[in-house]
Enzyme design. Sequence first.
Site, PDB file in Angstrom:
ATOM      1  N   PHE A 271       0.173  45.107  -3.159  1.00 37.09           N
ATOM      2  CA  PHE A 271      -0.596  44.889  -1.935  1.00 37.09           C
ATOM      3  C   PHE A 271      -0.064  43.668  -1.195  1.00 37.09           C
ATOM      4  O   PHE A 271       0.202  42.628  -1.807  1.00 37.09           O
ATOM      5  CB  PHE A 271      -2.067  44.570  -2.268  1.00 37.09           C
ATOM      6  CG  PHE A 271      -2.822  45.631  -3.004  1.00 37.09           C
ATOM      7  CD1 PHE A 271      -3.611  46.554  -2.325  1.00 37.09           C
ATOM      8  CD2 PHE A 271      -2.808  45.684  -4.401  1.00 37.09           C
ATOM      9  CE1 PHE A 271      -4.351  47.512  -3.012  1.00 37.09           C
ATOM     10  CE2 PHE A 271      -3.551  46.633  -5.094  1.00 37.09           C
ATOM     11  CZ  PHE A 271      -4.310  47.550  -4.397  1.00 37.09           C
ATOM     12  N   ASP A 272       0.029  43.768   0.118  1.00 35.84           N
ATOM     13  CA  ASP A 272       0.097  42.581   0.957  1.00 35.84           C
ATOM     14  C   ASP A 272      -1.300  41.948   0.939  1.00 35.84           C
ATOM     15  O   ASP A 272      -2.274  42.587   0.544  1.00 35.84           O
ATOM     16  CB  ASP A 272       0.507  42.990   2.378  1.00 35.84           C
ATOM     17  CG  ASP A 272       0.557  41.811   3.339  1.00 35.84           C
ATOM     18  OD1 ASP A 272       0.887  40.693   2.906  1.00 35.84           O
ATOM     19  OD2 ASP A 272       0.258  42.014   4.533  1.00 35.84           O
ATOM     20  N   GLY A 273      -1.386  40.692   1.394  1.00 33.57           N
ATOM     21  CA  GLY A 273      -2.680  40.008   1.373  1.00 33.57           C
ATOM     22  C   GLY A 273      -3.454  40.143   2.666  1.00 33.57           C
ATOM     23  O   GLY A 273      -4.390  40.935   2.780  1.00 33.57           O
TER      24      GLY A 273
END
Length: 361
Positions: free
Chosen positions: A213-215
Amino acid sequence: APGTMSGSGPEEPQPSQTTEEDRQKEAEQDWAAAKAFYDNLVTQKPRPPKPQNAITVAVSSRALFNLVEEQRIYEEQGVEKYVEYQQDNENVILKPGPAFYFVKALEHVNARLLELYPDDEERFDIVLMTNNHAQVGVRLINSINHYGLTIERFCMTGGESPIGYLTAYLTNLYLSADSDKVQEAIEAGIASATMFTANKDVVYSDTQLRVAFDGDAVIFSDESEQIFKEQGLDRFFEHEQLNENKPLAQGPLKGFLEDLGKLQKKFYAKNERLNCPIRTYLVTARSAASSGARVLKTLRSWGLEIDEALFLAGAPKGPILVKIRPHIFFDDQMFHIEGAQKLGTIAAHVPYGIAQKYQKS
């Protein structure tokens, strides 16, 4: 009084007055009847779990399988020729699409869960959610059976939007190749992403589901990204340090990360931490020293663990993702998606937050 009937007893409650409790009771009765029916059938296959117990992942047919040629026929020749082509080729097995190996990994997790918790329904339920016409279903079923996938629930909407059905199925994650439908689902509050095929063939783990996941604007809201886009990097760092102890608001995929965490804990409870078939990764362009503490404290405040956190300080994500080899990588910015694709990562675009405004301009 006007509009009343004299001599009648107490009014019967109208259907619209049915309480939520009554609806739930009726739903439970329906499930009990269905269970009683299936309990009398002898089968080795596990029944699909109740939607309220399951982690429902809805996948479109173009995300699950490679339907590039079929889509071209649909766009150039129309729906009738498309349906005719699918029926003529219903015994030709479709090739895997971008979500295929992710779905296979979900099913491996389910198999492990059923070994440890044979009577538990808290597991993934894969629903094929497609606006295809029912006549195309035979080819999809043949392909699903060919690969040994366990997809028992189909929703084929015949050209209508599937978004209402996503809500009815209590969908936890929706994956599609159609960016307009994904945008519609995001706006309806459903965790969703547009799937993109990797440009290189990569071997994925068949014993461990890996999700990256990106944040910002994926797990977290886009509040910090707004400051970065509108006021620059220095103001962003200053804002994050000032708000280090204030948790970020949740983003569209926080719930799915939470779902993965719940399942991980079921393995940990059986002393399977070192052999857990789920691994999660945070792959963010943030700098650890300047803006990483707030991210980690936010996850802690939510009671969530992430297995690996990689703070890249603006470096490209593609080379790191090559090392991880995730079954899926979620990001809100198309240039990260494209960079990942080039190096062989299956990426999923989450159309949420301020980055979308900048991509369109």
